[in-house]
Each structure stands twice: as C-alpha cells, then as structure tokens.
Design an enzyme around this catalytic site. Structure first.
Site: not given
Length: 391
Positions: A60, A113, A185, A210
């Site tokens: 983690r 977005y 972004d 993407k």
C-alpha cells in the site's frame, strides 16, 4: 526540440533499460504480487518503516513493479517524481485535496471532466471549499475568477468534448504570481505530445486508463510533478485514502508504455485523416480538433503541443436521434465511453454550451488503430443507410 527529435527521445525513454541483475536479467520487470516485504533483521525493518515510500515495506506504500512504472512516467513528463493510483479520478481527487483546505477557493475550467467538476463544485463544499467554473479559453475570465482565498487553478487542455485549450504557460505564470497551485489534466495529449511541467504547471494528472495504457484493459491514474509536491501526496492522500495501483495493473501498463510513442503517431495520423474526410460530409457542421487550422485556438495548440491524439468531436445540425441511428449502423466503431485503446469509439450527445448555434448534436469519435480507410468507408455507408430511411 523538433517533433522528430522529441519522438526519438520518447522512444528511447520508454524502450531502453539496462540489464537488471536484481531480476536475473528479465526483459520485463517482474510482478511483485505481494502485500508485504520481510526483513532479515529488526533494525533493517525499523529503518525501512521510517521511509515507506522509498523502501518496500508494504504494497500500500510502495511496490517494486509500481515504482518502476512511476519512474518511467516521471521521465516521460520530464519530472522528478510520479505516484500511480487505482484510477484517473483517484489521482485527480488526491492532487486536488493536496492543494486545498477549509476556506479555500478553486478555479476550474468549465469543460473539465464531469466527475472532476462534481468533485470541486459539490463534494468539496461539505468541507467548506468553494469552486468557480470558468471559460478556460478566456485568460480574462480566469483572471477575474481569482480571489484572495484561491489556492488552486485546475486545467484540462485540451478538454475532452469540445477540445478547448488553455494557455498553460500564461495560466502557470498568473497562478505563480499569486501563490496558487496549478494542476493540468494531460490525458488527451500524453507526454508524447505535451509536457505541461515544462510550461510552468505544478502538477500533471493522467487517466492512465486512456492512451498510456492503450489496451482498454486497465483502470489507473497518475500524479506527476516535483518531488516535494508528489512526496506530500504520497504521504498523505495516497497512504490515507488507499487508492493504490496494484502490481498486476502496473505490469500491464508498463507493457503498453513501450509502444506509446508509436501508437500516438498512428492515432494522430488516422484521426487527422478521418477529420479531413468528415469535413466534406453533409451531416457535419463543425469539427472540434485542435490540430486543424479551423480550430479557433490552433495557433496556441502549435505553440504548446507537439502533436495530437485520436480523440475529437464534430457538431451536426441533425437531431441526436438521427445521429444515433447513424452510430447504430457503424460496423467498426463501438458505442462506448472512454478512449485511448485499439478500438474506435463513438458517442452521440445533444449539443452543449459552446457548440455552434445551428448544432443539435455533438458526436465524439475516438479513432483507433484500425485501417483509417475502413473507418471512413464505414462512416459513409452508415450515413447512406440513414438517408434511405430518413430522407
């Protein structure tokens, strides 16, 4: 650096690695499918536990397979550090949270977005954080929206529906002059065609799902920037919220990363050919693609990007119902969200704010890696079928 030299550098960055004797010379970094790492002595364990991001203690915190991918992504963006997350939205929300506190204000571009807009305008309100959505194409609108309590300017250039650009260098300079953090972004252009950090942006986020993944088989995100900023996110939002990337996902994306520049060249070339074909079609009123001279911010795109990707949209005076009939008749285009994979995709939406006055529909296309002549012929046959039943 010209485009040819830049692509050569990108290829070198993602493909050339020294032989790693730690992994017995394995050509691919092994998948460290483990939750924890054991130590020979308690002193070694105690020292490692003090630096869980630098030493591998618990997956983690850090994992060798994920760390390798983070090093590659940081290098591609020309950055000091990167931190990978379980999704693009996990990376975006962590980056935003790292920059604001109760009483702060965010300025975010209005075409960002959708979940990002909801996060800053609705979710964060419960913690006393305010946000203003602005026209990202207007430097004056951005400047006017800033307040004394503004701590973050969130950008997405180009946006992923109307493909609006922001002047990243100008935004970065304005924000820095007021002590405001900037996040951009960069999912559409990828580091192959745009590197916002070189233009002064503080943090870059990607939906790795993407183009970086490129196979439509992984969901992931990344935050990239200076070591102090990324380390702070790693120690706080990453460790405490737990949106970690798994070793298996990192291995899948590392595999894809080696072909990223090659794939982006093909996406760019095919999308421009598809857009040129659409420009002459009777059902197309306007094409939104920043690499086309018809785009109102084409000159800005040439200044801050070194190429373009396979995602663009066009506007139509035809109804959404008629354009959905057209989409239903396509053979090579799949109907679905997301983008960046091998497959070509289509979605049909009602016209939105910012579209041409005559537009009734907004159609977004992702041009994949198929033969582009097959794709353009497919669009033609689909429209011929629509005209037969709806003259």
């Amino acid at each position: 650096m010209n485009k040819k030299a830049d692509l050569a550098w990108q290829y070198s960055t993602v493909t050339h690695d020294p032989v790693d004797v730690r992994h017995h010379g394995a050509i691919n970094v092994p998948i460290y499918q483990t939750s924890l790492f054991a130590f020979e002595t308690y002193d070694e364990f105690r020292q490692a536990a003090q630096h869980p991001q630098q030493a591998h203690v618990y997956s983690r915190g850090s994992n060798p397979t994920v760390s390798y991918l983070e090093e590659k992504l940081a290098a591609l963006e020309g950055a000091e550090a990167a931190k990978c997350f379980a999704s693009g939205m996990a990376a975006i929300s962590a980056a935003i949270l790292s920059a604001v506190r109760t009483g702060d204000h965010i300025v975010c571009v209005s075409q960002a977005y959708g979940p990002t807009r909801l996060f800053v305008t609705q979710y964060l309100q419960r913690f006393g954080i305010d946000a203003t959505l602005v026209d990202g194409g207007s430097p004056d609108a951005i400047r006017a929206a800033l307040r004394p309590e503004t701590k973050l300017l969130y950008l997405e250039s180009p946006t992923s529906m109307l493909f609006q650009l922001q002047d990243l260098a100008a935004c970065a300079a304005l924000a820095r002059s007021r002590g405001i953090v900037t996040i951009a972004d960069n999912s559409w252009a990828t580091p192959v065609f745009q590197r916002p950090l070189e233009l002064g942006i503080d943090l870059v986020v990607h939906s790795v799902t993407k183009y970086i993944s490129g196979q439509s088989d992984s969901v992931a995100g990344v935050v990239i920037g200076s070591k102090p900023l990324v380390d702070r996110i790693a120690e706080d939002e990453y460790m405490l919220l737990g949106g970690i990337m798994t070793a298996h996902t990192a291995a899948q994306i590392t595999r894809s990363l080696r072909t990223l520049p090659l794939r982006m060249e093909r996406h760019e070339r095919s999308a421009l050919a598809a857009a040129a074909h659409l420009a002459g079609q009777p059902y197309v009123a306007k094409i939104n693609h920043p690499a086309l001279p018809s785009h109102p911010q084409h000159a800005l795109g040439l200044r801050q990007m070194n190429g373009s990707s396979g995602l663009f949209s066009f506007e139509s005076a035809e109804s959404p119902e008629k354009m959905r009939d057209w989409a239903n008749r396509l053979n090579y285009f799949k109907i679905g969200v997301s983008w960046g994979g091998f497959e070509s995709l289509v979605t049909v939406n009602p016209a939105m704010a910012g579209c041409a006055p005559e537009a009734r529909s907004l159609i977004r296309l992702h041009i994949g890696l198929e033969n582009v002549d097959d794709l353009t012929q497919d669009m033609d046959q689909a429209w011929a079928g629509v005209k037969d039943v709806q003259p």
